[in-house]
Design a protein around this motif. Structure first.
Motif, PDB file in Angstrom:
ATOM      1  N   LYS A  16       0.807  -1.216   0.000  1.00 10.76           N
ATOM      2  CA  LYS A  16       0.000   0.000   0.000  1.00 10.76           C
ATOM      3  C   LYS A  16       0.838   1.264   0.000  1.00 10.76           C
ATOM      4  O   LYS A  16       0.431   2.283  -0.567  1.00 10.76           O
ATOM      5  N   ILE A  17       2.015   1.221   0.627  1.00  9.89           N
ATOM      6  CA  ILE A  17       2.767   2.472   0.781  1.00  9.89           C
ATOM      7  C   ILE A  17       3.985   2.579  -0.129  1.00  9.89           C
ATOM      8  O   ILE A  17       4.551   3.664  -0.266  1.00  9.89           O
ATOM      9  N   LYS A  18       4.409   1.474  -0.755  1.00 11.93           N
ATOM     10  CA  LYS A  18       5.676   1.521  -1.499  1.00 11.93           C
ATOM     11  C   LYS A  18       5.635   2.524  -2.652  1.00 11.93           C
ATOM     12  O   LYS A  18       6.659   3.124  -2.995  1.00 11.93           O
ATOM     13  N   ASP A  19       4.460   2.739  -3.244  1.00 12.43           N
ATOM     14  CA  ASP A  19       4.330   3.695  -4.343  1.00 12.43           C
ATOM     15  C   ASP A  19       3.375   4.830  -4.002  1.00 12.43           C
ATOM     16  O   ASP A  19       2.973   5.584  -4.878  1.00 12.43           O
ATOM     17  N   ARG A  20       3.022   4.960  -2.739  1.00  9.23           N
ATOM     18  CA  ARG A  20       2.072   5.995  -2.313  1.00  9.23           C
ATOM     19  C   ARG A  20       2.801   7.318  -2.119  1.00  9.23           C
ATOM     20  O   ARG A  20       3.910   7.357  -1.573  1.00  9.23           O
ATOM     21  N   GLU A  21       2.180   8.383  -2.547  1.00  3.73           N
ATOM     22  CA  GLU A  21       2.801   9.697  -2.418  1.00  3.73           C
ATOM     23  C   GLU A  21       3.042  10.025  -0.944  1.00  3.73           C
ATOM     24  O   GLU A  21       2.174   9.829  -0.099  1.00  3.73           O
ATOM     25  N   GLY A  22       4.242  10.511  -0.637  1.00  2.00           N
ATOM     26  CA  GLY A  22       4.588  10.891   0.724  1.00  2.00           C
ATOM     27  C   GLY A  22       5.300   9.806   1.505  1.00  2.00           C
ATOM     28  O   GLY A  22       5.703  10.040   2.646  1.00  2.00           O
ATOM     29  N   TYR A  23       5.469   8.636   0.901  1.00  4.62           N
ATOM     30  CA  TYR A  23       6.143   7.537   1.595  1.00  4.62           C
ATOM     31  C   TYR A  23       7.390   7.115   0.834  1.00  4.62           C
ATOM     32  O   TYR A  23       7.438   7.165  -0.391  1.00  4.62           O
ATOM     33  N   GLU A  24       8.381   6.726   1.583  1.00  5.74           N
ATOM     34  CA  GLU A  24       9.623   6.235   0.986  1.00  5.74           C
ATOM     35  C   GLU A  24      10.131   5.074   1.832  1.00  5.74           C
ATOM     36  O   GLU A  24      10.208   5.174   3.061  1.00  5.74           O
ATOM     37  N   MET A  25      10.438   3.957   1.186  1.00  8.41           N
ATOM     38  CA  MET A  25      10.903   2.778   1.910  1.00  8.41           C
ATOM     39  C   MET A  25      12.366   2.945   2.311  1.00  8.41           C
ATOM     40  O   MET A  25      13.159   3.551   1.582  1.00  8.41           O
ATOM     41  N   VAL A  26      12.729   2.408   3.462  1.00  7.50           N
ATOM     42  CA  VAL A  26      14.101   2.518   3.947  1.00  7.50           C
ATOM     43  C   VAL A  26      15.036   1.629   3.128  1.00  7.50           C
ATOM     44  O   VAL A  26      16.184   1.972   2.895  1.00  7.50           O
ATOM     45  N   PHE A  27      14.539   0.489   2.690  1.00  3.60           N
ATOM     46  CA  PHE A  27      15.313  -0.359   1.771  1.00  3.60           C
ATOM     47  C   PHE A  27      14.378  -0.942   0.725  1.00  3.60           C
ATOM     48  O   PHE A  27      13.169  -1.051   0.943  1.00  3.60           O
ATOM     49  N   ASP A  28      14.931  -1.288  -0.416  1.00  3.59           N
ATOM     50  CA  ASP A  28      14.131  -1.797  -1.524  1.00  3.59           C
ATOM     51  C   ASP A  28      13.740  -3.253  -1.284  1.00  3.59           C
ATOM     52  O   ASP A  28      14.486  -4.030  -0.689  1.00  3.59           O
ATOM     53  N   GLY A  29      12.575  -3.595  -1.786  1.00  3.87           N
ATOM     54  CA  GLY A  29      12.150  -4.984  -1.726  1.00  3.87           C
ATOM     55  C   GLY A  29      11.235  -5.295  -0.561  1.00  3.87           C
ATOM     56  O   GLY A  29      11.211  -4.590   0.447  1.00  3.87           O
ATOM     57  N   LYS A  30      10.483  -6.389  -0.727  1.00  2.51           N
ATOM     58  CA  LYS A  30       9.523  -6.826   0.299  1.00  2.51           C
ATOM     59  C   LYS A  30      10.257  -7.270   1.546  1.00  2.51           C
ATOM     60  O   LYS A  30      11.232  -8.012   1.469  1.00  2.51           O
ATOM     61  N   PRO A  31       9.812  -6.856   2.718  1.00  2.00           N
ATOM     62  CA  PRO A  31      10.466  -7.276   3.968  1.00  2.00           C
ATOM     63  C   PRO A  31      10.383  -8.788   4.158  1.00  2.00           C
ATOM     64  O   PRO A  31       9.426  -9.432   3.721  1.00  2.00           O
ATOM     65  N   GLN A  32      11.406  -9.351   4.817  1.00  2.00           N
ATOM     66  CA  GLN A  32      11.402 -10.782   5.097  1.00  2.00           C
ATOM     67  C   GLN A  32      10.500 -11.137   6.269  1.00  2.00           C
ATOM     68  O   GLN A  32       9.966 -12.246   6.337  1.00  2.00           O
ATOM     69  N   HIS A  33      10.370 -10.205   7.200  1.00  2.00           N
ATOM     70  CA  HIS A  33       9.560 -10.459   8.394  1.00  2.00           C
ATOM     71  C   HIS A  33       8.413  -9.445   8.402  1.00  2.00           C
ATOM     72  O   HIS A  33       8.084  -8.874   7.358  1.00  2.00           O
ATOM     73  N   THR A  34       7.811  -9.199   9.551  1.00  2.00           N
ATOM     74  CA  THR A  34       6.699  -8.238   9.585  1.00  2.00           C
ATOM     75  C   THR A  34       7.185  -6.810   9.764  1.00  2.00           C
ATOM     76  O   THR A  34       6.367  -5.891   9.870  1.00  2.00           O
ATOM     77  N   ASN A  35       8.495  -6.601   9.825  1.00  2.00           N
ATOM     78  CA  ASN A  35       9.045  -5.246   9.952  1.00  2.00           C
ATOM     79  C   ASN A  35       8.892  -4.506   8.627  1.00  2.00           C
ATOM     80  O   ASN A  35       9.443  -4.938   7.603  1.00  2.00           O
TER      81      ASN A  35
END
Length: 542
Positions: A441-460
Motif C-alpha cells: 500500500k505504501i511503497k508507491d504511495r505519495e509521501g512515503y519512501e521505503m528505507v530499503f528496496d524490496g519486500k520485507p522478510q519479516h513483519t518489519n
C-alpha cells in the motif's frame, strides 16, 4: 441472572430425558451460590476491611471471595475494552502529571480493600493496552485468552521451577515442550537441552556462557585469567544483548566484533570469515558467532547455511538469535528463512513475540545434552539432594543461572494445546500477510519512501513519511534534518490522541524512520488502513 442463563445453555448438552432433572439440580445449586454470595457481600459491607482480613485470616474466605471477584470484574472489563477499536490505546500523561493524579505513595497503615480496588482500576486506566488491535509499538503485542488463563493459574500455584519436588507438572511440561521445539528446529529426535529464561537477552547470554565453557571449561573455577583473549562475532544489526552478555561475562564489549550487513540488514558471510582470520592472526581466539534470525529493526534473516559452513571450518560455536524470527519455524510457508538453523549449537526463541504468548516466555535450545548442567551446576545440597526418591534429572534448577525461576512454560504449553501447531502457523502467516499488505500500500504511495528496496522478510516494514512541508524540499541536507524530526512528532501526537502506537528510530546514517511491526493476532487489514490514514492526518501540517 447469569447463573440461571448458563443453566439453560448447559441443558442443551444434556439428553431430553434428563433435561428437567439436570436443570432443577443446577438451578438449586446456582440459587444456593447466589444466596451465599449475597450473604458474604452483606457481611463485608458491615465493616471496613483491608488486606489483613483476607485469607489466611480466620473467617477470611468470604471477604477473599468478594475481593477477588471484584478484581476479576475489573480485569474482564479491561480486557473487553482493550479489543474495542473505539477506545484509546493509551491515556497518556506526562510523568509529573501522572504522579499528581493519584496517590501512589506507600503508607505505614494498611489501606482499605476499597482503596486497593481503586488502585487496581487506576493502574489499568493508565496502562498501555498492548492487546489493542492498533498497538504496534513493540515486538510482543496482543493478548491470548488461554495464555492469560494459564498466567492466572501459574500465579495461583505460585511455585518455583528449580526442582521436580515443588513443581512436578510444570517441570514435565517444560521437558515436553523444549523437546518439541528442538524437533521443530531439526535436531534428531528432539535431543539436546534447554531452559526457559527471563528473556531473549538472558537466553543469548546463556549461549555465550556455554560456548566459552565448551572451549575453556576451566574458566568456571579459575576465571577469565585462565583463558586467552576470546572474541565473538555478530552482525552490526544484531541485538544489543550480545554485547551486554559479553560485558556481564567479563569478555568485554571490545571483544565483540561486528560484521558488516548488506543493504537489507543481513550479515555478509565473506566479511565474517575475513574478520575471523584477522582475529586469529592477532592471537585472539574466536569462540562464538551469533547469527540473527529476524533482526530487531529490519527483520532480516542472516544466511545461516553459509554461516554454519564458516563456523564448522573454524570450529566455532554457532548461535542463532531467533528471539524475533524463530517462531517462523512454525510456518511451512516461511520456515525456509531459517534454513541452516539445524546446524547451530544453540538457539534463542521467544514465543512471547510472534506466537503472542503472554510475557515472559523465552527459550534457549541447546543441541548438546548435559552441557548446561556441567557448565552451571553448583550442587547446593539444600536443594539438589542426591538421595531423593525420583529421577534427579528432572531437578532442572542447577543448570540455570537463577535459583528462583518463574513458571513461564504453562502459558506456552496450554496455548499450544488450545491452538495446535496449525493454529500458531495460521496466526503467524496472517501477521506476515498484513505486513505485505502494508508494504504494497505504501511503497508507491505519495509521501512515503521505503528505507530499503524490496519486500520485507519479516513483519518489519521500515519507511519514512514525508509530510507536504518536507516532500518537495530540494536542499537534501535541510530535507534530512527536517525529516529526522517528523517521526518523533507524529509518534508524540499518536500517544497524546491515544489512537495508535508505532515505533521509530534511526539506523546508521539513516534519519528517524517508522518501524512498523505486526505480531498482534487481533490486527486486521482495516487497522493497517487506519494507521496509514492516521500518520497522514497527524503529519499533514509538518
Amino acid at each position: 441472572y447469569i447463573c440461571i442463563s448458563s443453566t439453560f445453555i448447559k441443558c442443551d448438552m444434556v439428553t431430553n430425558s434428563a433435561r428437567l432433572e439436570y436443570q432443577f439440580h443446577v438451578f438449586l445449586l446456582n440459587c444456593s451460590m447466589l444466596l451465599r454470595t449475597f450473604y458474604f457481600l452483606l457481611q463485608s459491607l458491615n465493616t471496613e476491611t483491608n488486606g489483613c482480613d483476607l485469607l489466611p485470616a480466620l473467617d477470611g474466605d468470604a471477604k477473599t471471595m468478594n475481593f477477588l471477584q471484584e478484581v476479576v470484574d475489573i480485569m474482564l472489563a479491561y480486557i473487553v475494552e482493550s479489543f474495542d477499536r473505539s477506545t484509546k490505546v493509551i491515556d497518556f500523561h506526562y510523568p509529573n502529571e501522572l504522579l499528581q493524579r493519584n496517590n501512589w505513595e506507600l503508607s505505614d497503615e494498611p489501606e482499605t480493600l476499597d482503596d486497593i480496588l481503586i488502585s487496581c482500576r487506576a493502574t489499568l486506566k493508565y496502562a498501555i493496552k498492548t492487546a489493542h488491535p492498533r498497538y504496534f509499538n513493540q515486538l510482543s503485542t496482543g493478548l491470548d485468552m488461554v495464555g492469560l488463563a494459564a498466567d492466572w493459574l501459574t500465579s495461583t500455584a505460585n511455585t518455583n521451577m528449580f526442582t521436580y519436588e515443588v513443581a512436578p507438572v510444570f517441570v514435565l511440561l517444560e521437558y515436553v515442550t523444549l523437546k518439541k521445539m528442538r524437533e521443530i528446529i531439526g535436531w534428531q529426535e528432539g535431543r539436546g537441552d534447554g531452559i526457559f529464561s527471563p528473556g531473549g537477552a538472558i537466553s543469548n547470554m546463556y549461549a555465550m556462557l556455554l560456548a566459552r565453557y565448551k572451549m575453556f571449561p576451566e574458566v568456571k573455577e579459575k576465571g577469565m585469567s585462565s583463558a586467552p583473549r576470546l572474541v565473538a562475532f555478530t552482525s552490526e544489526h544484531s541485538h544489543f544483548s550480545i554485547k551486554k552478555g559479553a560485558a556481564a561475562l567479563g569478555i568485554g564489549t571490545e571483544s565483540v566484533i561486528c560484521i558488516k550487513a548488506d543493504e537489507r540488514g543481513k550479515m555478509i558471510p565473506s566479511d565474517l570469515e575475513r574478520r575471523i582470520i584477522e582475529a586469529k592472526q592477532k592471537g585472539y581466539v574466536p569462540f562464538f558467532v551469533s547469527a540473527t534470525a529476524g533482526t530487531t529493526v529490519y527483520g532480516a534473516f542472516d544466511p545461516l547455511m553459509a554461516i554454519a559452513d564458516i563456523c564448522k571450518k573454524h570450529d566455532i560455536w554457532m548461535h542463532v538469535d531467533g528471539a524475533w524470527g524463530g517462531s517462523l519455524l512454525m510456518s511451512r510457508k516461511h520456515r525456509w528463512k531459517l534454513n541452516g538453523v539445524e546446524r547451530a549449537n544453540s538457539m534463542t526463541w521467544n514465543p512471547h513475540k510472534m506466537m503472542a504468548v503472554p510475557l515472559q516466555c523465552s527459550a534457549l535450545l541447546v543441541r548438546e545434552e548435559g552441557l548446561m548442567q556441567s557448565c552451571n551446576q553448583m550442587q547446593a545440597c539444600y536443594l539438589f539432594q542426591q538421595d531423593k526418591q525420583y529421577d534427579l534429572s528432572y531437578d532442572t534448577g542447577d543448570k540455570a543461572l537463577q535459583c528462583g525461576r518463574h513458571v513461564d512454560i504453562f502459558k506456552l504449553w496450554l496455548m499450544w494445546r488450545a491452538k495446535g501447531t496449525i493454529g500458531f502457523e495460521a496466526q503467524i502467516d496472517k501477521c506476515l500477510e498484513l505486513s505485505e499488505y502494508l508494504y504494497n500500500k505504501i511503497k508507491d504511495r505519495e509521501g512515503y519512501e521505503m528505507v530499503f528496496d524490496g519486500k520485507p522478510q519479516h513483519t518489519n516494514v521500515c519507511f519514512w513519511y514525508l509530510p507536504p512541508g518536507v516532500r518537495y524540499l530540494e536542499d537534501k541536507v535541510e530535507k534530512m534534518k527536517r525529516l529526522h524530526k517528523v517521526a518523533p512528532v507524529i509518534k508524540a501526537r499518536m500517544m497524546e490522541y491515544g489512537t495508535t502506537m508505532v515505533s521509530y528510530q534511526p539506523q546508521g546514517d539513516k534519519v528517524n524512520f517508522f518501524r512498523m511491526v505486526i505480531s498482534n493476532p487481533a490486527a486486521t487489514f482495516e487497522d493497517i488502513d487506519f494507521l496509514i490514514e492516521e500518520i497522514e492526518r497527524l503529519g499533514q501540517d509538518l
